[in-house]
Motif scaffolding. Structure first.
Motif, PDB file in Angstrom:
ATOM      1  N   VAL A   1       8.586  -5.945 -11.938  1.00 46.07           N
ATOM      2  CA  VAL A   1       9.214  -4.979 -11.034  1.00 46.07           C
ATOM      3  C   VAL A   1      10.706  -5.255 -10.901  1.00 46.07           C
ATOM      4  CG1 VAL A   1       9.333  -4.199  -8.632  1.00 46.07           C
ATOM      5  CG2 VAL A   1       7.110  -4.493  -9.743  1.00 46.07           C
ATOM      6  N   ASN A   2      11.064  -6.518 -10.750  1.00 46.59           N
ATOM      7  CA  ASN A   2      12.482  -6.869 -10.622  1.00 46.59           C
ATOM      8  C   ASN A   2      13.262  -6.499 -11.880  1.00 46.59           C
ATOM      9  OD1 ASN A   2      11.829  -7.894  -8.129  1.00 46.59           O
ATOM     10  ND2 ASN A   2      11.806 -10.029  -8.789  1.00 46.59           N
ATOM     11  N   LEU A   3      12.624  -6.647 -13.036  1.00 49.34           N
ATOM     12  CA  LEU A   3      13.280  -6.270 -14.286  1.00 49.34           C
ATOM     13  C   LEU A   3      13.525  -4.769 -14.333  1.00 49.34           C
ATOM     14  CD1 LEU A   3      14.317  -6.910 -17.118  1.00 49.34           C
ATOM     15  CD2 LEU A   3      11.963  -6.708 -17.953  1.00 49.34           C
ATOM     16  N   TYR A   4      12.521  -3.976 -13.951  1.00 49.63           N
ATOM     17  CA  TYR A   4      12.691  -2.528 -13.943  1.00 49.63           C
ATOM     18  C   TYR A   4      13.778  -2.102 -12.947  1.00 49.63           C
ATOM     19  CZ  TYR A   4       8.421  -2.017 -16.725  1.00 49.63           C
ATOM     20  OH  TYR A   4       7.484  -2.076 -17.725  1.00 49.63           O
ATOM     21  N   VAL A   5      13.833  -2.778 -11.812  1.00 48.09           N
ATOM     22  CA  VAL A   5      14.874  -2.471 -10.829  1.00 48.09           C
ATOM     23  C   VAL A   5      16.252  -2.738 -11.424  1.00 48.09           C
ATOM     24  CG1 VAL A   5      15.897  -3.202  -8.638  1.00 48.09           C
ATOM     25  CG2 VAL A   5      13.426  -2.824  -8.791  1.00 48.09           C
ATOM     26  N   GLN A   6      16.400  -3.859 -12.098  1.00 44.20           N
ATOM     27  CA  GLN A   6      17.691  -4.183 -12.726  1.00 44.20           C
ATOM     28  C   GLN A   6      18.067  -3.161 -13.791  1.00 44.20           C
ATOM     29  OE1 GLN A   6      18.710  -8.538 -13.414  1.00 44.20           O
ATOM     30  NE2 GLN A   6      16.487  -8.620 -13.294  1.00 44.20           N
ATOM     31  N   ILE A   7      17.110  -2.762 -14.599  1.00 44.96           N
ATOM     32  CA  ILE A   7      17.376  -1.763 -15.637  1.00 44.96           C
ATOM     33  C   ILE A   7      17.840  -0.456 -15.004  1.00 44.96           C
ATOM     34  CG2 ILE A   7      16.299  -0.316 -17.401  1.00 44.96           C
ATOM     35  CD1 ILE A   7      14.498  -2.717 -18.075  1.00 44.96           C
TER      36      ILE A   7
END
Length: 272
Positions: free
Chosen positions: A229-235
């Motif tokens: 989830v954190n990766l998708y938020v960063q993207i």
């Protein structure tokens, strides 16, 4: 089930990130509680809106990770409002109090519904720069209950928890998902998972939106699949780097990355 089992990081989080309480309405009983972490110089932060009767700390994994990378993150716990217009007016006052003209919103379940309503409420003078919706819905009629809904307030906590647990699949789940369900059910959160029809309706409303599908993660991926989830938020937030709507401290982004981002988005000097 009374003890939070999600992560030892949770106790550290509660001990180091202060919970603020703010009143913005004439009614002093309406208290907003929030965690505001990361650089205060950021004027377009990412704000997390929790699910039903949710508390701000359900996003502790996002706060810990994203602020460590230089983002400003605010997780909210809203007071009781009896309709979405009251909520929108209160949320607008809160943003005014925090001196935030525009924000990015991450809404989970009911939080996503309210995020959409706030974007609609402020469309003439936009306050929402982007939306991230997690297991959310656009119409609360999907939660229409039978007669039992009127008797929820009479029930003891153990009965409410039993009702909530009955809405989750009874098959085996991995330890992280089990702990996430324990964490959420201990607070009597989301009462049902989204139906396929509700998901399809959301897809129709946002045909051009980017979709991030997790093969596993259940109803609370921000807890049990936080890294993804954190990766998708960063993207998602990457597209705003180098602009006035960036949610990250510019010093945490390399000059090379900014140049690449500007080139890919065609950002002009006037937009910065």
């Amino acid at each position: 089930m009374g003890e939070i089992k999600v992560s030892p990081d949770y106790n550290w989080f509660r001990g180091t990130v202060p919970l603020k309480k703010i009143i913005v309405d004439d009614d002093d009983s309406k208290i907003w509680s929030l965690y505001d972490a990361g650089p205060r110089s950021i004027r377009c932060p990412l704000i997390f809106l929790p699910p039903v009767s949710g508390t701000a700390d359900v996003f502790f994994r996002q706060i810990l990770a994203l602020t460590g990378w230089g983002y400003r993150v605010i997780a909210l716990q809203y007071p009781v409002y009896w309709d979405h217009l009251e909520f929108c007016d209160g949320f607008r006052k809160l943003l005014d109090h925090l001196q935030l003209d525009k924000v990015h919103l991450f809404g989970a379940s009911l939080g996503g519904f309210l995020a959409q309503k706030f974007a609609e409420y402020t469309h003439k003078s936009p306050r929402v720069h982007s939306l991230i919706l997690c297991n959310s819905f656009s119409d609360t009629s999907i939660f229409n209950q039978t007669w039992t809904a009127n008797s929820f307030w009479l029930m003891p906590a153990f009965m409410l928890k039993k009702i909530v647990l009955g809405n989750f699949s009874s098959g085996p789940v991995d330890p992280m998902m089990a702990d996430a369900i324990d964490f959420m059910v201990d607070r009597v959160f989301d009462q049902s998972a989204l139906s396929t029809e509700a998901k399809e309706e959301m897809y129709k409303l946002y045909p051009n939106a980017r979709r991030a599908h997790l093969k596993t993660g259940g109803n609370f991926p921000y807890l049990c699949r936080s890294a993804e989830v954190n990766l998708y938020v960063q993207i998602h937030l990457l597209q705003f780097h180098g602009t006035k709507y960036a949610a990250i401290d510019p010093s945490m982004v390399s000059a090379e990355e900014l140049e690449v981002q500007k080139g890919s988005l065609g950002i002009s000097q006037e937009e910065q």
